[in-house]
Structure formats: structure tokens, C-alpha cells
Enzyme design. Structure first.
Site, PDB file in Angstrom:
ATOM      1  CG  ASP A  85       6.929   2.024  -9.072  1.00 10.81           C
ATOM      2  OD1 ASP A  85       6.268   1.763 -10.092  1.00 10.81           O
ATOM      3  OD2 ASP A  85       6.911   3.149  -8.518  1.00 10.81           O
ATOM      4  CB  THR A 143      12.322   3.836  -1.169  1.00 15.25           C
ATOM      5  OG1 THR A 143      11.493   4.984  -0.977  1.00 15.25           O
ATOM      6  CG2 THR A 143      13.692   4.101  -0.575  1.00 15.25           C
ATOM      7  NE  ARG A 182      -2.275  12.427   7.571  1.00 16.19           N
ATOM      8  CZ  ARG A 182      -2.990  11.977   6.556  1.00 16.19           C
ATOM      9  NH1 ARG A 182      -2.489  11.997   5.326  1.00 16.19           N
ATOM     10  NH2 ARG A 182      -4.203  11.504   6.733  1.00 16.19           N
ATOM     11  N   GLY A 183       4.366  12.438   6.331  1.00 11.81           N
ATOM     12  CA  GLY A 183       5.707  13.002   6.227  1.00 11.81           C
ATOM     13  C   GLY A 183       6.063  13.444   4.827  1.00 11.81           C
ATOM     14  NE  ARG A 184       3.879   9.006   0.306  1.00 11.65           N
ATOM     15  CZ  ARG A 184       3.918   7.755  -0.148  1.00 11.65           C
ATOM     16  NH1 ARG A 184       5.082   7.142  -0.274  1.00 11.65           N
ATOM     17  NH2 ARG A 184       2.820   7.114  -0.491  1.00 11.65           N
ATOM     18  CB  VAL A 238       4.752  -0.389   2.014  1.00 15.13           C
ATOM     19  CG1 VAL A 238       3.384  -0.424   2.658  1.00 15.13           C
ATOM     20  CG2 VAL A 238       4.663  -0.552   0.504  1.00 15.13           C
ATOM     21  N   GLY A 294       0.801  -1.210   0.000  1.00 12.47           N
ATOM     22  CA  GLY A 294       0.000   0.000   0.000  1.00 12.47           C
ATOM     23  C   GLY A 294       0.835   1.262   0.000  1.00 12.47           C
ATOM     24  CG  LEU A 295      -1.300   4.859  -0.320  1.00 15.90           C
ATOM     25  CD1 LEU A 295      -2.400   5.768   0.214  1.00 15.90           C
ATOM     26  CD2 LEU A 295      -0.780   5.374  -1.643  1.00 15.90           C
ATOM     27  NE  ARG A 340       7.592   3.831   6.879  1.00 18.28           N
ATOM     28  CZ  ARG A 340       7.968   2.573   6.635  1.00 18.28           C
ATOM     29  NH1 ARG A 340       7.658   2.006   5.470  1.00 18.28           N
ATOM     30  NH2 ARG A 340       8.653   1.900   7.536  1.00 18.28           N
TER      31      ARG A 340
END
Length: 226
Positions: A77, A15, A134-136, A11, A8-9, A132
Site C-alpha cells: 500500500d 482503501t 482534514r476529514g480523517r 489519495v 501522496g496523502l 480528505r
């Protein structure tokens, strides 16, 4: 050989893909900006989720046919299974007729392109995913909720288990325990695992690059080393 990343989003799909690309994999990235229906889908999902998801299905066909390289280890990806999971979540209760149409397209795609040789299933708790996300701070993810992330993970887990039951090769990776950013060492270790699974030479899997002799670093160890 085709590998598809599942998860999912937040994960770590893109990267990890970037790390694998550095060691010789041919990585194929999804480009959300080319979907002309996506922005409208977030505003008016009832009217735009069907064309938006159809675009994603067609884009998978295009990505694989256009960018897959013979003789290479190709990595998506954002795998086809991911698109199926999003489609199931969006349509099962809201528009089963549309779901049936899109499922036929998925079946056609599988028939033409075949199933991937390996799914790499990236596992991460919904709570960590939300942190993660929220962080991006991506615009199209600002409305994402914990319930949404949890529901999507449930759909993906169900599809992964079905694939496993059908005999498809699945490799599970806990992305809360492994640190991906800039981690070429981990990517090379992962490549060696893949080589062993498919009885391939490490040099072939690594794109003729010389493999390193390294251990898998844990997420906490990598963070401490920064």
C-alpha cells in the site's frame, strides 16, 4: 508478482488495498506506529529526519522479504517509490549528503528485491487530498499544508515518469473519479485489467475467486448510491 501503490496523502492507497485484499490479493500494509523516530521527526526534523527515513527504507526491505507470498499477487500500500519521493523532498535542499547515503540504500534494495511488476499510480488534486486529510484527522498529519502536499505530488510525478521512461509498467487511476471504500466490484474489475496486462488467468489474480461481471463505477455514482 509485486504491485506497488503510488500516491501522496489521502489519495486512497490503503482503501484500495483493502478492496483488493477482499478479492484475493496479498496486501502488505505499512505500519507507521512502529517507526520510533517519526514523532520526533515532526517536532525536530533537522535531527530526526535521517533515522526516520532510513527506518522507512529498511521497513520496505522487511515488508517485502517477510510478507511477500510466492505465487500470489502481492500489493504494497506504500511503495518504495513513495519513500523515495518523501526522501527527495526532505533532503535534496537540506542535506544532500544524507540523501546520497539513503539513495545508496534504495539502490541496494532494488538490486536485492528487483523492481515491482506494476506501479498503480493514484492521482488526485492537492486540494482534494487536503480535504480528505482534514476529514480523517490524524495527529501526525495536522501540520500538513497544501504546499507540502503539492511538493510531494510533484516529486512522485517525476519519479513515476522516470519509471515509465525506463520501461516499468504503470497504471494510472484518477481517484477523484472512482469511489474506493467498500467497492469490491471495482477491485475485481481492476484485477481483470491486471490479468490482461500480464497474460494471467483472472482466477489466479483473484485468488481463485469467481470474478464478477461489473463496470467501473464512477465516484459520483457510488456516492449517490449510498
Amino acid at each position: 508478482m509485486r504491485i506497488e501503490l503510488v500516491g501522496g496523502l489521502g489519495v486512497g492507497k490503503s482503501t484500495l488495498c483493502q478492496a483488493l485484499e477482499k478479492v484475493g490479493f496479498n496486501c502488505i500494509y505499512e505500519n507507521l506506529s512502529t517507526n520510533p523516530f517519526l514523532a520526533d521527526c515532526f517536532v525536530d526534523p533537522v535531527n530526526f529526519r535521517f533515522p526516520s527515513q532510513m527506518w522507512f527504507v529498511l521497513s520496505k526491505f522487511h515488508e517485502i522479504k517477510k510478507f511477500e507470498k510466492p505465487g500470489c499477487v502481492n500489493v504494497l500500500d506504500q511503495g518504495v517509490l513513495n519513500v523515495r519521493a518523501y526522501t527527495n523532498m526532505l533532503f535534496r535542499d537540506e542535506d544532500p549528503e544524507a540523501l546520497g547515503v539513503i539513495d545508496q540504500c534504495f539502490d541496494y534494495l532494488d538490486g536485492r528485491l528487483g523492481r515491482p511488476d506494476l506501479y498503480i499510480n493514484l492521482q488526485c488534486s492537492p486540494e482534494a487530498q487536503m480535504k480528505r486529510i482534514r476529514g480523517r484527522n490524524r495527529d501526525h498529519e495536522k501540520g500538513v499544508t497544501l504546499d507540502y502536499v503539492t511538493s510531494l505530488q510533484r516529486e512522485m510525478t517525476d519519479l513515476v515518469e522516470r519509471a515509465r521512461a525506463d520501461g516499468d509498467a504503470v497504471m494510472d487511476i484518477d481517484t477523484e473519479a472512482v469511489y474506493f471504500p467498500g467497492n469490491t466490484a471495482y477491485a475485481e474489475t481492476l484485477a481483470r485489467h491486471i490479468a490482461g496486462m500480464f497474460d494471467m488467468s483472472v482466477e489466479k489474480v483473484l485468488g481463485q475467486k469467481r470474478p464478477m461481471d461489473v463496470d467501473l463505477p464512477l465516484y459520483e455514482d457510488a456516492i449517490a448510491a449510498e
